[in-house]
Motif scaffolding. Structure first.
Motif, short mmCIF file in Angstrom:
data_model
loop_
_atom_site.label_atom_id
_atom_site.label_comp_id
_atom_site.label_asym_id
_atom_site.label_seq_id
_atom_site.Cartn_x
_atom_site.Cartn_y
_atom_site.Cartn_z
N PHE A 274 0.75 -1.10 0.02
CA PHE A 274 0.03 -0.07 -0.07
C PHE A 274 1.00 1.30 -0.02
O PHE A 274 0.57 2.19 -0.68
CB PHE A 274 -0.90 0.06 1.15
N SER A 277 2.74 1.49 -3.34
CA SER A 277 1.79 2.08 -4.34
C SER A 277 1.62 3.33 -4.33
O SER A 277 1.54 4.11 -5.45
CB SER A 277 0.55 1.38 -3.96
N LYS A 278 1.52 4.17 -3.17
CA LYS A 278 1.27 5.41 -3.12
C LYS A 278 2.50 6.33 -3.43
O LYS A 278 2.45 7.34 -4.15
CB LYS A 278 0.85 5.95 -1.85
N PHE A 284 -1.77 -1.24 -6.43
CA PHE A 284 -1.72 -1.86 -5.29
C PHE A 284 -1.72 -3.35 -5.41
O PHE A 284 -0.83 -4.17 -4.89
CB PHE A 284 -2.82 -1.40 -4.19
#
Length: 350
Positions: A274, A277-278, A284
């Motif tokens: 997570f 992914s950001k 994700f």
């Protein structure tokens, strides 16, 4: 019983168990069948052993199998350091949380906690533990529980598709192309063994095969499936022998340990995927499927079903497996001692 007979008994028993397990159609049924058959016979009092040449053979076959997946295009993909950094962060965190649980809550020794917390690559872990000290069945049991639990989760995510595929015998060219790197790996592994390098044949098998694939892509190196079948049978015998002294009470404790470590690994992967992914903009679910422990083939197939960039997923799992196979070489030998010998004290003059 003669030591030669004790060494040969596990092979046909594991092969028969693997055949029965394969007939069930369950994922990894052949490996579980081999382990159960050898463990059951051991419980009946039949003495069996797995000498080092068999363990070295498993190392070699594992190294060759992983190395054959490495290609020049994969090496070019690694120029994106965010992939490698994210994978290393995820693996380190997975090992850290698993190690601390096994060490602090289950009261395991430090080497058993380390080997039990390594994400995936049960075969590689078992060959290293068999060579470097505590050949405890608890390590194998925790890895088996985690493997089955993660496989079940991935199968659910992929929509229930995890069918067993019949092994392909391969062509004559496939068999002949493996011989040169295999011979080179054996010779190089023998030299490394003289220097007490952990899992030497696994390392040389991986490097020699990968070198052929990257340096001579026209060779089209493909390892026939019977190599994996042989490794599976020997590995089933190796693990089954180690489980012979496990009691029902031990089984309950080790199932708990395996499930907790699996849950910690799963949650850690979710969190790291997570965050990365950001930071990177990668999807994700693609990162999660790339970094959760699992077999290269199973995870790539799941990525195909979910349309999640299977090449990226396979690359991450190949790199993860390669790191785990190579890492024993860089670990100090004192790490593999449950109670390292004390350092010599300086002598004082009278």
């Amino acid at each position: 019983m003669n030591k030669l007979i004790e060494s040969l008994i596990p092979i046909p028993v594991a092969a028969f168990g693997a055949w029965l397990g394969y007939l069930t159609g369950f994922p990894l049924g052949d490996l579980i069948g081999a382990i159960c058959a050898v463990t059951a016979l051991s419980k009946l009092g039949v003495r069996m052993r797995m000498p080092y040449p068999f363990v070295a053979t498993v190392q070699l076959l594992l190294g060759i199998s992983v190395g054959s997946i490495v290609t020049a295009s994969m090496m070019r993909e690694l120029t994106d350091f965010s992939i490698l950094v994210g994978l290393l962060i995820c693996m380190t965190t997975q090992i850290f949380v698993g190690y601390n649980w096994l060490r602090r809550m289950e009261k395991w020794g430090h080497i058993e906690s380390l080997l039990g917390s390594i994400p995936g690559a049960m075969a590689a872990v078992m060959t290293v533990s068999g060579e470097q000290g505590p050949a405890s069945g608890r390590i194998a049991f925790v890895h088996i529980v985690r493997l089955l639990a993660l496989l079940a989760v991935v199968t659910i995510i992929a929509g229930g598709h995890a069918d067993s595929v019949a092994p392909a015998l391969g062509t004559l060219d496939n068999w002949l192309s493996v011989i040169p790197p295999a011979i080179a790996a054996v010779l190089a592994g023998y030299l490394l063994e003289r220097f007490d390098v952990p899992a030497p044949y696994m390392l040389t098998g991986l490097l020699c095969t990968a070198a052929v694939n990257v340096g001579f892509p026209e060779a089209n190196l493909h390892v026939p499936d019977p190599f994996a079948v042989i490794a599976l049978i020997l590995l089933g015998g190796l693990i089954g022998i180690r489980l012979k002294d496990i009691t029902f009470k031990d089984v309950v404790r080790y199932i708990r340990a395996g499930l907790v470590v699996t849950a910690l690994t799963f949650c850690t992967t979710l969190l790291v995927a997570f965050v990365m992914s950001k930071l990177t903009g990668k999807p994700f679910l693609t990162l999660f499927m790339s970094w959760v422990p699992g077999g290269v083939e199973v995870m790539t197939a799941a990525a195909l079903l979910l349309k999640l960039d299977p090449a990226f997923v396979m690359l991450n799992h190949v790199v993860r497996m390669s790191i785990i196979h190579v890492s024993p070489v860089f670990l100090p030998k004192r790490l593999f001692q449950e109670q390292p010998a004390p350092l010599p004290q300086p002598q004082t003059e009278p």
